[in-house]
Write an enzyme that holds these catalytic residues in place. Structure first.
Site: not given
Ligand code: CTP
Length: 219
Positions: A24-25
């Site tokens: 993810g981020n």
């Protein structure tokens, strides 16, 4: 913007590695959500395609479509784009996703682990290929080097009307902050540098520019 149809993407995407892990981020979705809220406050009909974040839009009239990963975001965006006047793609979409999602939790048998990744589909570029002259397409860029030159290349490559360049080295700007500092680069070659502002005020600047472009496109 009353009655106009606005499509916004926001938040991160989570690309599953196995049933319990993902790539993810740090995107919170705040900037895109602020754009959706501001557009709805101006009377637009807003569809918000939102990645996994605990935040949500506050305006009651917004239709929120929740997605987890880049493939689902691509599918949701294409479901609504034909019937859209202005699309603002503010999501931080993963550029890569695991080639395969393991069906079971990966065990730590080895000392190192490599996960083969493949590119996700570029949602923004795919809209640039199908957009009509009356539709306004807006993208975001986050660059660490040669920011304006790279943003301009991205604007052309993805056939955008304008691109919003985030300053990432600026205090108070970018991921998770309530403020942001941006520049807008247009397809006509204009460059607007804005000071640090609340994300709500940045959203207003972006929609002012979108309105201007929408009407100069003959709508
Ligand atoms: N974007 C998208 N779909 C993707 C990747 C990015 O729609 N799979 C959109 C983002 O929402 C944002 C813009 O493209 O509006 C940002 O592009 P970015 O990821 O920064 O650039 P890339 O074109 O992927 O190039 P690079 O990563 O090499 O900078």
């Amino acid at each position: 913007m009353a009655g106009r149809k606005i499509l916004v993407t926001a938040g991160p995407t989570y690309e599953s590695i196995d049933p319990v892990r993902f790539i993810g981020n740090h995107s919170s979705g705040k900037m895109g959500i602020a754009i959706a809220d501001e557009a709805a406050a101006r009377g637009a009909k807003v569809v918000l395609v939102l990645g996994p974040t605990h935040l949500q839009a506050t305006h009651q009239e917004i239709k929120t479509v929740r997605v987890q990963n880049a493939a689902q975001m691509y599918e949701a965006v294409h479901r609504y784009f034909k019937d859209t006047d202005v699309a603002v793609l503010a999501a931080a979409v993963a550029d890569f996703t695991p080639e395969k999602t393991a069906p079971h939790k990966i065990k730590k048998h080895q000392a190192t682990l490599s996960i083969p990744l493949k590119q996700t589909k570029d949602i923004l570029a795919s809209l640039g290929e199908i957009k009509t002259p009356s539709q306004i397409l807006i993208g975001f860029a986050m660059e660490t080097q040669n920011a304006k030159a790279n943003a301009l290349k991205k604007l052309k490559r993805k056939n955008l009307d304008f691109i919003v360049l985030n300053s990432i080295n600026e205090k108070g700007a970018g991921f998770k902050h309530d403020t942001n500092k941006v520049s807008i680069l247009t397809k006509n070659g204009d460059v607007y540098d804005y000071p640090l502002k609340s994300k709500k005020a940045v959203a207003a600047d972006i929609l002012d520019m979108a309105e201007k472009m929408f009407y100069s496109a003959g709508n």
